[in-house]
Design a protein around this motif. Structure first.
Motif, PDB file in Angstrom:
ATOM      1  N   GLN A 143     -34.394  -6.333 -43.416  1.00 27.66           N
ATOM      2  CA  GLN A 143     -35.247  -7.395 -42.893  1.00 27.66           C
ATOM      3  C   GLN A 143     -35.961  -6.992 -41.604  1.00 27.66           C
ATOM      4  O   GLN A 143     -36.830  -7.694 -41.116  1.00 27.66           O
ATOM      5  CB  GLN A 143     -34.427  -8.665 -42.661  1.00 27.66           C
ATOM      6  CG  GLN A 143     -33.738  -9.188 -43.907  1.00 27.66           C
ATOM      7  CD  GLN A 143     -34.706  -9.373 -45.071  1.00 27.66           C
ATOM      8  OE1 GLN A 143     -35.773  -9.945 -44.904  1.00 27.66           O
ATOM      9  NE2 GLN A 143     -34.326  -8.877 -46.249  1.00 27.66           N
ATOM     10  N   GLY A 144     -35.590  -5.844 -41.026  1.00 22.46           N
ATOM     11  CA  GLY A 144     -36.240  -5.367 -39.816  1.00 22.46           C
ATOM     12  C   GLY A 144     -35.631  -5.984 -38.578  1.00 22.46           C
ATOM     13  O   GLY A 144     -34.777  -6.885 -38.656  1.00 22.46           O
ATOM     14  N   ALA A 170     -26.670  -3.516 -44.789  1.00 17.03           N
ATOM     15  CA  ALA A 170     -27.982  -2.988 -45.186  1.00 17.03           C
ATOM     16  C   ALA A 170     -28.996  -4.107 -45.341  1.00 17.03           C
ATOM     17  O   ALA A 170     -30.168  -3.950 -44.961  1.00 17.03           O
ATOM     18  CB  ALA A 170     -27.851  -2.203 -46.491  1.00 17.03           C
ATOM     19  N   ARG A 171     -28.577  -5.244 -45.871  1.00 15.17           N
ATOM     20  CA  ARG A 171     -29.517  -6.350 -46.062  1.00 15.17           C
ATOM     21  C   ARG A 171     -30.065  -6.828 -44.718  1.00 15.17           C
ATOM     22  O   ARG A 171     -31.233  -7.229 -44.640  1.00 15.17           O
ATOM     23  CB  ARG A 171     -28.844  -7.496 -46.816  1.00 15.17           C
ATOM     24  CG  ARG A 171     -28.502  -7.139 -48.258  1.00 15.17           C
ATOM     25  CD  ARG A 171     -28.033  -8.353 -49.036  1.00 15.17           C
ATOM     26  NE  ARG A 171     -29.129  -9.298 -49.238  1.00 15.17           N
ATOM     27  CZ  ARG A 171     -28.987 -10.473 -49.844  1.00 15.17           C
ATOM     28  NH1 ARG A 171     -27.795 -10.846 -50.286  1.00 15.17           N
ATOM     29  NH2 ARG A 171     -30.028 -11.284 -49.994  1.00 15.17           N
ATOM     30  N   GLU A 172     -29.281  -6.779 -43.679  1.00 16.53           N
ATOM     31  CA  GLU A 172     -29.782  -7.125 -42.347  1.00 16.53           C
ATOM     32  C   GLU A 172     -30.814  -6.106 -41.879  1.00 16.53           C
ATOM     33  O   GLU A 172     -31.844  -6.468 -41.307  1.00 16.53           O
ATOM     34  CB  GLU A 172     -28.623  -7.204 -41.356  1.00 16.53           C
ATOM     35  CG  GLU A 172     -27.671  -8.365 -41.592  1.00 16.53           C
ATOM     36  CD  GLU A 172     -26.588  -8.441 -40.540  1.00 16.53           C
ATOM     37  OE1 GLU A 172     -26.643  -7.648 -39.567  1.00 16.53           O
ATOM     38  OE2 GLU A 172     -25.676  -9.285 -40.672  1.00 16.53           O
ATOM     39  N   ARG A 173     -30.562  -4.818 -42.140  1.00 19.87           N
ATOM     40  CA  ARG A 173     -31.508  -3.773 -41.721  1.00 19.87           C
ATOM     41  C   ARG A 173     -32.820  -3.868 -42.496  1.00 19.87           C
ATOM     42  O   ARG A 173     -33.892  -3.627 -41.948  1.00 19.87           O
ATOM     43  CB  ARG A 173     -30.898  -2.386 -41.918  1.00 19.87           C
ATOM     44  CG  ARG A 173     -29.714  -2.093 -41.018  1.00 19.87           C
ATOM     45  CD  ARG A 173     -29.433  -0.584 -40.983  1.00 19.87           C
ATOM     46  NE  ARG A 173     -29.267  -0.010 -42.308  1.00 19.87           N
ATOM     47  CZ  ARG A 173     -28.130   0.000 -42.989  1.00 19.87           C
ATOM     48  NH1 ARG A 173     -27.053  -0.580 -42.478  1.00 19.87           N
ATOM     49  NH2 ARG A 173     -28.062   0.570 -44.179  1.00 19.87           N
ATOM     50  N   THR A 187     -37.226  -5.599 -50.616  1.00 16.94           N
ATOM     51  CA  THR A 187     -37.142  -4.515 -49.630  1.00 16.94           C
ATOM     52  C   THR A 187     -35.871  -3.687 -49.781  1.00 16.94           C
ATOM     53  O   THR A 187     -35.644  -2.757 -48.997  1.00 16.94           O
ATOM     54  CB  THR A 187     -37.203  -5.071 -48.200  1.00 16.94           C
ATOM     55  OG1 THR A 187     -36.026  -5.859 -47.939  1.00 16.94           O
ATOM     56  CG2 THR A 187     -38.428  -5.940 -48.002  1.00 16.94           C
ATOM     57  N   ALA A 188     -35.019  -3.978 -50.757  1.00 20.56           N
ATOM     58  CA  ALA A 188     -33.760  -3.245 -50.922  1.00 20.56           C
ATOM     59  C   ALA A 188     -34.014  -1.769 -51.167  1.00 20.56           C
ATOM     60  O   ALA A 188     -34.899  -1.390 -51.942  1.00 20.56           O
ATOM     61  CB  ALA A 188     -32.960  -3.838 -52.079  1.00 20.56           C
ATOM     62  N   ARG A 189     -33.236  -0.917 -50.515  1.00 22.71           N
ATOM     63  CA  ARG A 189     -33.385   0.518 -50.638  1.00 22.71           C
ATOM     64  C   ARG A 189     -32.019   1.194 -50.693  1.00 22.71           C
ATOM     65  O   ARG A 189     -31.023   0.677 -50.191  1.00 22.71           O
ATOM     66  CB  ARG A 189     -34.199   1.093 -49.461  1.00 22.71           C
ATOM     67  CG  ARG A 189     -35.666   0.652 -49.447  1.00 22.71           C
ATOM     68  CD  ARG A 189     -36.429   1.154 -50.656  1.00 22.71           C
ATOM     69  NE  ARG A 189     -37.827   0.727 -50.686  1.00 22.71           N
ATOM     70  CZ  ARG A 189     -38.285  -0.323 -51.352  1.00 22.71           C
ATOM     71  NH1 ARG A 189     -37.449  -1.084 -52.042  1.00 22.71           N
ATOM     72  NH2 ARG A 189     -39.563  -0.629 -51.340  1.00 22.71           N
ATOM     73  N   ALA A 190     -31.985   2.375 -51.294  1.00 18.16           N
ATOM     74  CA  ALA A 190     -30.746   3.127 -51.453  1.00 18.16           C
ATOM     75  C   ALA A 190     -30.409   3.898 -50.181  1.00 18.16           C
ATOM     76  O   ALA A 190     -31.257   4.083 -49.298  1.00 18.16           O
ATOM     77  CB  ALA A 190     -30.870   4.090 -52.628  1.00 18.16           C
TER      78      ALA A 190
END
Length: 483
Positions: free
Chosen positions: A477-478, A472-475, A341-344
């Motif tokens: 994950q939803g 960002a990694r927390e975001r 799910t990683a995004r820029a």
């Protein structure tokens, strides 16, 4: 004359080398990617045609002493006994198995596999792709006799020999203790019944002789296959001692460090690629980001590659507060963490931001990603660098500042093709390449030293980058389930 053939993702490259390592001639041709959405595929026949075209062009009617193959790793290339495709090849960039990988990460399968093989799972590696096809397209697997990687399909077509080398076999099924496929790893992914699709592993490198009137390649020409492009580049850059590393600034940002043991008990990250020596592995952390992320920014800003150094000079370190995360791949990221799910993202933007700010912010983010990977891989020694991104001296200096160490720019052209030739010569025995001076073949073209002021600035900025990655990694994950 020795010929190295590097079948990349977007370009097929062949180089003819003299005995002293001097490049006599280089040829290349572009390759296309197909598919839609998360499905990223390649036409196998187009790849074979491109290979034979550049071989014919680079040999120029002369018979080489050796043709050594390397190329893109991972993905899934399904062929029959003659090396003919049963379907388009699935690229290492393919994301269709992302849900499977997420499930295996959640239920502990991915961790179990790492403890067995020393390698993480990501959507574009052969295991998840095989498992996805087994569930969704079993007829393709039924029709195939070999599930290989790019260079091994080409070797099969040129020589009729079926096999792979230790580097391509490493991810994800090789048990580095036995240097053979792990039945436990296959069973863990539900693929025990597909084991016969895996090509036999050569103890040195797959070897055969050209046959079938290949243009530019007389029948009987010796042909070796492997290692694939990451370890081939390490060999071509002279990276062989524990603690030394290689950074490939290419389509992906491939970071590798030579290690003496597989870190089975460490936090699962990256890959351990087996080499010809049982006591040497390449701990590889190939990020999904790289020049592909810079290409995207150049495209949206209407800029070109030859403008990069000038644009970097048009804005100060830190890009006037503009910062980026470089995770633009549709299949997320695989190093130094795995997250489909990683995004820029860009932060710090306002109406005063210029295209130079955007370009510098992405160049800095990619360099930070390289540092993140190299630190996780255990870099302690010298660092070599190669790849298309090194053509920009301004960006190369930025990398040196961010990484805080001199960069040994590998001898060109085509470090991977050079390494494939050296590996092929070594696999045939000492008499085969008795006139080849490996140190001369792998001497750096130039060494780029860091600027102490830049090192100090980027040491602070890197801490902020790590914070932004963690946030960002927390975001990604939803929102947390508050029910």
């Amino acid at each position: 004359m020795f010929v190295g053939l590097d079948m990349g993702t977007s370009v097929a490259k062949a180089v003819a080398y003299a005995e002293d390592g001097t490049a006599l001639r280089a040829e290349s041709t572009s390759l296309s990617l197909g598919g839609r959405g998360e499905h990223v595929e390649q036409d196998v026949e187009e790849v074979v045609r491109a290979a034979t075209d550049v071989l014919a062009a680079v040999t120029g009617g002369r018979t080489p002493a050796l043709v050594a193959l390397t190329g893109q790793g991972d993905g899934l290339w399904l062929v029959d006994t003659g090396g003919r495709p049963v379907r388009p090849a699935l690229s290492w960039m393919d994301g269709r198995a992302g849900d499977l990988v997420g499930r295996w990460m959640a239920d502990g399968t991915a961790d179990h596999l790492y403890r067995r093989t020393g390698n993480v799972l990501f959507p574009g590696s052969p295991g998840p792709l095989l498992a996805w096809l087994d569930r969704n397209e079993p007829a393709s697997l039924d029709a195939a006799t070999t599930a290989a990687c790019c260079k091994d399909v080409l070797h099969l077509r040129l020589t009729g020999e079926r096999g792979t080398d230790l580097s391509d076999a490493s991810v994800p099924f090789l048990d580095p203790r036995t240097r053979a496929y792990s039945p436990d790893a296959l069973t863990a992914l539900g693929l025990g019944h597909r084991a016969e699709l895996l090509p036999p592993i050569a103890t040195t490198l797959p070897y055969g002789e050209a046959r079938g009137r290949t243009p530019g390649l007389p029948d009987g020409t010796p042909v070796t296959s492997g290692p694939y492009d990451l370890p081939a580049c390490a060999i071509g850059a002279g990276v062989t001692e524990p603690g030394d590393g290689l950074l490939i600034v290419g389509t992906t940002l491939a970071c590798q460090v030579v290690v003496e043991r597989v870190a089975f008990d460490d936090e699962p990250v990256g890959f351990h690629l087996a080499t010809a020596r049982p006591d040497r592995h390449l701990r590889a952390l190939p990020a999904m980001t790289g020049t592909v992320a810079l290409d995207w920014v150049l495209g949206i800003t209407g800029s070109s590659h030859d403008q990069v150094s000038a644009l970097l000079g048009d804005t100060p370190r830190g890009a006037r507060g503009v910062a980026a995360l470089p995770y633009l791949s549709p299949s997320g990221e695989r190093a130094p963490f795995v997250d489909p799910t990683a995004r820029a993202e860009f932060t710090g933007l306002d109406l005063r931001a210029s295209r130079a700010d955007l370009v510098r912010a992405m160049c800095e983010a990619i360099a930070f990603a390289a540092r993140h990977c190299l630190e996780a891989a255990g870099l302690t020694g010298e660092l070599a660098v190669c790849g298309g991104g090194t053509r920009s001296l301004g960006w190369l200096r930025l990398f040196a500042d961010v990484l805080g160490r001199p960069l040994r720019v590998a001898r060109g052209p085509e470090t991977g093709a050079r390494g494939a030739v050296l590996a092929g010569i070594a696999s045939r025995g000492p008499a085969f390449g008795r006139g080849v001076d490996v140190a001369a073949w792998t001497a750096p073209e130039v060494v780029v030293d860091p600027d102490p002021a830049g090192v100090e600035f980027y040491d602070r900025a890197y801490i902020d980058y790590l914070f932004r990655v963690a946030s960002a990694r927390e975001r990604w994950q939803g929102p947390a389930d508050t029910r």
